[in-house]
Design a protein around this motif. Sequence first.
Motif, PDB file in Angstrom:
ATOM      1  N   VAL A  50       0.841  -1.193   0.000  1.00 50.81           N
ATOM      2  CA  VAL A  50       0.000   0.000   0.000  1.00 50.81           C
ATOM      3  C   VAL A  50       0.879   1.247   0.000  1.00 50.81           C
ATOM      4  O   VAL A  50       1.850   1.334   0.749  1.00 50.81           O
ATOM      5  CB  VAL A  50      -0.931   0.005   1.224  1.00 50.81           C
ATOM      6  N   THR A 211      -8.922   2.403  -0.916  1.00 55.00           N
ATOM      7  CA  THR A 211      -7.828   1.651  -1.518  1.00 55.00           C
ATOM      8  C   THR A 211      -8.316   0.318  -2.066  1.00 55.00           C
ATOM      9  O   THR A 211      -8.007  -0.056  -3.199  1.00 55.00           O
ATOM     10  CB  THR A 211      -6.729   1.398  -0.472  1.00 55.00           C
ATOM     11  N   LEU A 257      -7.011   9.514  -3.942  1.00 52.32           N
ATOM     12  CA  LEU A 257      -7.489   8.194  -3.519  1.00 52.32           C
ATOM     13  C   LEU A 257      -9.011   8.172  -3.444  1.00 52.32           C
ATOM     14  O   LEU A 257      -9.670   7.235  -3.910  1.00 52.32           O
ATOM     15  CB  LEU A 257      -6.880   7.845  -2.167  1.00 52.32           C
ATOM     16  N   ALA A 459      -2.374   5.303  -1.123  1.00 53.90           N
ATOM     17  CA  ALA A 459      -3.384   4.803  -0.208  1.00 53.90           C
ATOM     18  C   ALA A 459      -2.904   4.812   1.216  1.00 53.90           C
ATOM     19  O   ALA A 459      -1.760   5.052   1.508  1.00 53.90           O
ATOM     20  CB  ALA A 459      -3.773   3.382  -0.616  1.00 53.90           C
TER      21      ALA A 459
END
Length: 465
Positions: A50, A211, A257, A459
Amino acid sequence: MSTQQLPVVVIGAGPVGLAAAAHLVEHGIEPLVLEAGGRAGAAVREWSHVRLFSTWGEVVDPAAEKLLAPTGWTRPDPATYPSGGDWAEQYLQPLADALGDRVRAGATVTGVSRAGRDRIVDADREQQPFVVHVENADGREERVFARAVIDASGTWATAGPAGGSGLPALGEKAAADRITYRVPDLKDPTVRARYAGKRTAVIGSGASAFTALAYLAELAESEGGTGTHAVWILRRGISGSTFGGGAADQLPARGALGLAAKAAVDKGHADAVTGFRAEAFERDADGRLVLVGEDGRRLDPVDEVIVLTGFRPDLSFLDELRLGLDERLQAPVELAPLIDPNQHSCGTVYPHGHRELSHPEQGVYLVGMKSYGRAPTFLAMTGYEQVRSVAAAIAGDLDSADRVELTLPETGVCGGAGLFDAPDAQQTDGGGCCAAPEPQLVQLAAPAAVGTAAEEAPAGGCCGS
């Protein structure tokens, strides 16, 4: 040996725990960092795939950078966005190496108390050192004495359940084979196969849910991903703030995001189900999961469920200490009103340090994500300022400890996760985070202007939300 000659025990070798150690060293105080995982940044490594929505310039602690400088370490480009893996390998591990044997991995703290004093004993309590019970990876138990304790263990290990009441939904534990409480790494072929062509429910409304939606949408558009579809389950309705601040967000990658999550919905890769609070998980004849809401609604069957409802602090090993915690957030009582997500999701968190983080048990501090309890708005730079102040207070430098300065970027999210079916706030002409522009469709991969790799959407919270 007097109490003052003992080390300060820091629980957790994550970003804030290691920063605390660096600040203590700067004050000439010996830290002992106890990390339950096999190496520094163990929790961060679990979300290595991530990408953070904070830049390198915002996730490197100044005292840590000073400690690293003699080793030849140089900070990566401060304008770029690290992934969790980058953060762990390029910063946390070198910092742990620089601290040397002050950091012990495979050391799980199972309890903290005052030496010879349980929770109820008053006599000479504050004159006694802290005693920290540790279980090592080989099963060996030991006691470590400390002059102070800084708990930077975070909240990663205790994810929130799917149940809308804060408790697991009926059947949630029995459905564990089809539920994950983390953002899946869809670049891992095995994980990718689990979700490709499947119908997946995503429960949550924060950055982690954004995400997951973006990753699933990217999978749906990729070769071999045909038929991949998400069902986005929100406990509230969709309002102007649901997708964050968009272009108004002072952390551009965080704004992008939210726009990527909106694109997933607008392009038909995800359906939104609003006002749904999970009451039960049931199985259909094919073994797929049927989510049942508190209002009796039954959703169409799904193959997988990703639960991203936040985290909560594990306070069990601190039970013999006298902590002053807010009854709602489980954060220090002086800090709680400053971070209450009902009020503070727009960069309005007041700068805070050792005084707001203190407890009736003097010498113990909860810092980092642990200090925020259940509030979801923590940023790494907040934790770094916390431990700078705490380390100065332990060293007796109250002038420095009280000089707390912190400017947080506006989040573009008003109300936050704490609001319960609140109507959409009225937009004003005054700008700021509450007046976010209408989100625009964006590529599911991060836009080039964000500064991330083209194939990966930025994210996550700075410490793994």
